[in-house]
Design a protein around this motif. Structure first.
Motif, PDB file in Angstrom:
ATOM      1  N   THR A  31       0.851  -1.186   0.000  1.00 54.91           N
ATOM      2  CA  THR A  31       0.000   0.000   0.000  1.00 54.91           C
ATOM      3  C   THR A  31       0.885   1.235   0.000  1.00 54.91           C
ATOM      4  OG1 THR A  31      -1.757  -1.121   1.208  1.00 54.91           O
ATOM      5  CG2 THR A  31      -1.760   1.272   1.290  1.00 54.91           C
ATOM      6  N   LEU A  42      -4.888   7.817 -11.446  1.00 58.71           N
ATOM      7  CA  LEU A  42      -5.947   6.810 -11.426  1.00 58.71           C
ATOM      8  C   LEU A  42      -6.365   6.419 -12.836  1.00 58.71           C
ATOM      9  CD1 LEU A  42      -8.096   8.236  -8.495  1.00 58.71           C
ATOM     10  CD2 LEU A  42      -6.754   6.122  -8.475  1.00 58.71           C
ATOM     11  N   GLY A  45      -4.143   4.018 -14.373  1.00 58.60           N
ATOM     12  CA  GLY A  45      -4.151   2.677 -13.811  1.00 58.60           C
ATOM     13  C   GLY A  45      -3.386   2.520 -12.520  1.00 58.60           C
ATOM     14  N   CYS A  47      -2.758   2.348  -8.553  1.00 61.74           N
ATOM     15  CA  CYS A  47      -3.578   1.829  -7.454  1.00 61.74           C
ATOM     16  C   CYS A  47      -2.937   2.191  -6.120  1.00 61.74           C
ATOM     17  CB  CYS A  47      -3.683   0.311  -7.536  1.00 61.74           C
ATOM     18  SG  CYS A  47      -4.407  -0.302  -9.055  1.00 61.74           S
ATOM     19  N   THR A  49      -3.291   0.163  -3.476  1.00 61.59           N
ATOM     20  CA  THR A  49      -2.866  -1.123  -2.933  1.00 61.59           C
ATOM     21  C   THR A  49      -2.812  -2.149  -4.055  1.00 61.59           C
ATOM     22  OG1 THR A  49      -3.877  -0.633  -0.793  1.00 61.59           O
ATOM     23  CG2 THR A  49      -3.409  -2.949  -1.259  1.00 61.59           C
ATOM     24  N   VAL A  50      -1.754  -2.958  -4.050  1.00 61.66           N
ATOM     25  CA  VAL A  50      -1.621  -4.050  -5.014  1.00 61.66           C
ATOM     26  C   VAL A  50      -1.382  -5.348  -4.252  1.00 61.66           C
ATOM     27  CG1 VAL A  50      -0.794  -2.600  -6.920  1.00 61.66           C
ATOM     28  CG2 VAL A  50       0.849  -3.608  -5.334  1.00 61.66           C
ATOM     29  N   GLU A  61       4.491  -5.980  -9.946  1.00 56.54           N
ATOM     30  CA  GLU A  61       3.359  -5.061  -9.758  1.00 56.54           C
ATOM     31  C   GLU A  61       3.849  -3.673  -9.341  1.00 56.54           C
ATOM     32  OE1 GLU A  61       0.049  -5.227 -10.123  1.00 56.54           O
ATOM     33  OE2 GLU A  61       0.006  -7.306 -10.797  1.00 56.54           O
ATOM     34  N   GLN A  65       3.453  -0.150 -11.197  1.00 51.34           N
ATOM     35  CA  GLN A  65       2.827   0.987 -10.539  1.00 51.34           C
ATOM     36  C   GLN A  65       3.723   2.219 -10.554  1.00 51.34           C
ATOM     37  OE1 GLN A  65      -0.372   1.477  -9.143  1.00 51.34           O
ATOM     38  NE2 GLN A  65      -0.674  -0.313 -10.452  1.00 51.34           N
TER      39      GLN A  65
END
Length: 72
Positions: A31, A42, A45, A47, A49-50, A61, A65
């Motif tokens: 997070t 956003l 794409g 996030c 939390t992944v 991931e 990000q």
């Protein structure tokens, strides 16, 4: 240095932890800390939390990000 320690050191803006399942360790999660995502992030794409089943998958991931946050 363990794989987890390397991941934590490589992504200082994230809190990383592992969930617990009924039958043992669960998935890995990360997070964001101290950063509220913008609308542009956003849409790109990003996030807050992944999750992933392995630390290797979580690293991928987080790399993804990082690129999505940089595209703001």
């Amino acid at each position: 240095m363990t794989e987890l320690e390397e991941l934590v050191a490589g992504f200082p803006g994230w809190s990383i932890w592992r969930s617990r399942a009924d039958d043992g360790p669960g998935d890995w999660y990360a997070t964001r800390r101290g950063h509220r995502l913008t609308r542009a992030e956003l849409v790109a794409g990003a996030c807050m939390t992944v999750a992933a089943e392995t630390l290797d998958e979580l690293r991928r991931e987080l790399d993804e990000q990082t690129g999505r946050s940089a595209a703001r």
